[in-house]
Design a protein around this motif. Sequence first.
Motif, short mmCIF file in Angstrom:
data_model
loop_
_atom_site.label_atom_id
_atom_site.label_comp_id
_atom_site.label_asym_id
_atom_site.label_seq_id
_atom_site.Cartn_x
_atom_site.Cartn_y
_atom_site.Cartn_z
N TYR A 67 -49.59 -14.50 24.07
CA TYR A 67 -49.23 -13.66 25.22
C TYR A 67 -49.49 -12.19 24.91
O TYR A 67 -49.06 -11.66 23.88
N LYS A 86 -49.16 -8.17 25.81
CA LYS A 86 -48.22 -7.25 26.43
C LYS A 86 -48.81 -6.69 27.72
O LYS A 86 -49.93 -6.20 27.74
N PRO A 143 -41.94 -10.20 27.97
CA PRO A 143 -42.58 -11.49 27.71
C PRO A 143 -41.64 -12.64 28.07
O PRO A 143 -40.42 -12.55 27.84
#
Length: 325
Positions: free
Chosen positions: A48, A50, A55
């Motif tokens: 993932y 930013k 998140p």
Amino acid sequence: MSASKSSDVKPQQAKRGAVDFVAGGVAGLFEALCCHPLDTIKVRMQLYRKSGKKPPGFIRTGINIVEKEGFLSLYKGLGAVVIGIVPKMAIRFSSYEFYRSFFYDENGKITAGQTFLAGVGAGITESIMVVNPMEVVKIRLQAQHHSMKDPLDIPKYRNAPHAAYLICKEEGFKTLYRGVSLTCARQATNQGVNFTVYSKLKEYLQKREGKEILPSWQTSGIGLISGALGPLSNAPLDTIKTRLQKSSYASNESGLVRIIKIGKQLVKEEGINALYKGITPRIMRVAPGQAVTFTVYEYVKDLLTKESGAGINLSGNTPNKKNSN
């Protein structure tokens, strides 16, 4: 007389090797089927990027995958794991016992430190022979954001063999060993801690209970504890490894330079906590995974042998002593 003893030992060793292979493979298969969704969630969390938003946690990440890509998407990359799990487990247990055999003293004893070193050796061996290529393929499959609900949404990598073929064709065979140093470091610490804690806890329970064969719930419990400790010690290595293996572009930089660059970039852009992305689902996967592995391994081995001392001896006694796992 010595020739007769030698001829007896070889069939016993062959039987032990076959039992280890089958029991380890079955245990690994059960572990993969039970815990693979958590591994997929962990990989997505580690990948993932930013974006200004907080998140998503592991539950939200899992829900997002199911909603957007279908429930079976949680099992992306499972084929790569299943293909590699039998040789991985066979290599793990057999190499652990092989390395440990060098450390026995004249009384057949082995220290916790020596057990740890044998586990480290087993982790490095399985990393080079099976784990790293398997994980490169698995991560590429897990990283694909395609919907398994839509038959027209055809991903680049259709399955594990296809992914391995395309990776080798487009990027070269050596790509399957991208991040191998990090994989070795991760598996070495994992198996060093895993086997040491498991064997010592088991030895303690055997003495306390006054019996060699422990019930399954105790085996599961000590497997759960031993499996939870490894990820805590090497989470940053696993996060950097995932980023490195997911990348498909070629680079002339050395592996060490790329590892340092990825680590610095993660910390700079997302903070030190980024190195621990996916730690919750990883512990949730590895800990019960080890509980399943050890429990199924010992159960299947007992079914196959019906005798004490066959297969892999995980406690602190020498293999020629009667000691069931």
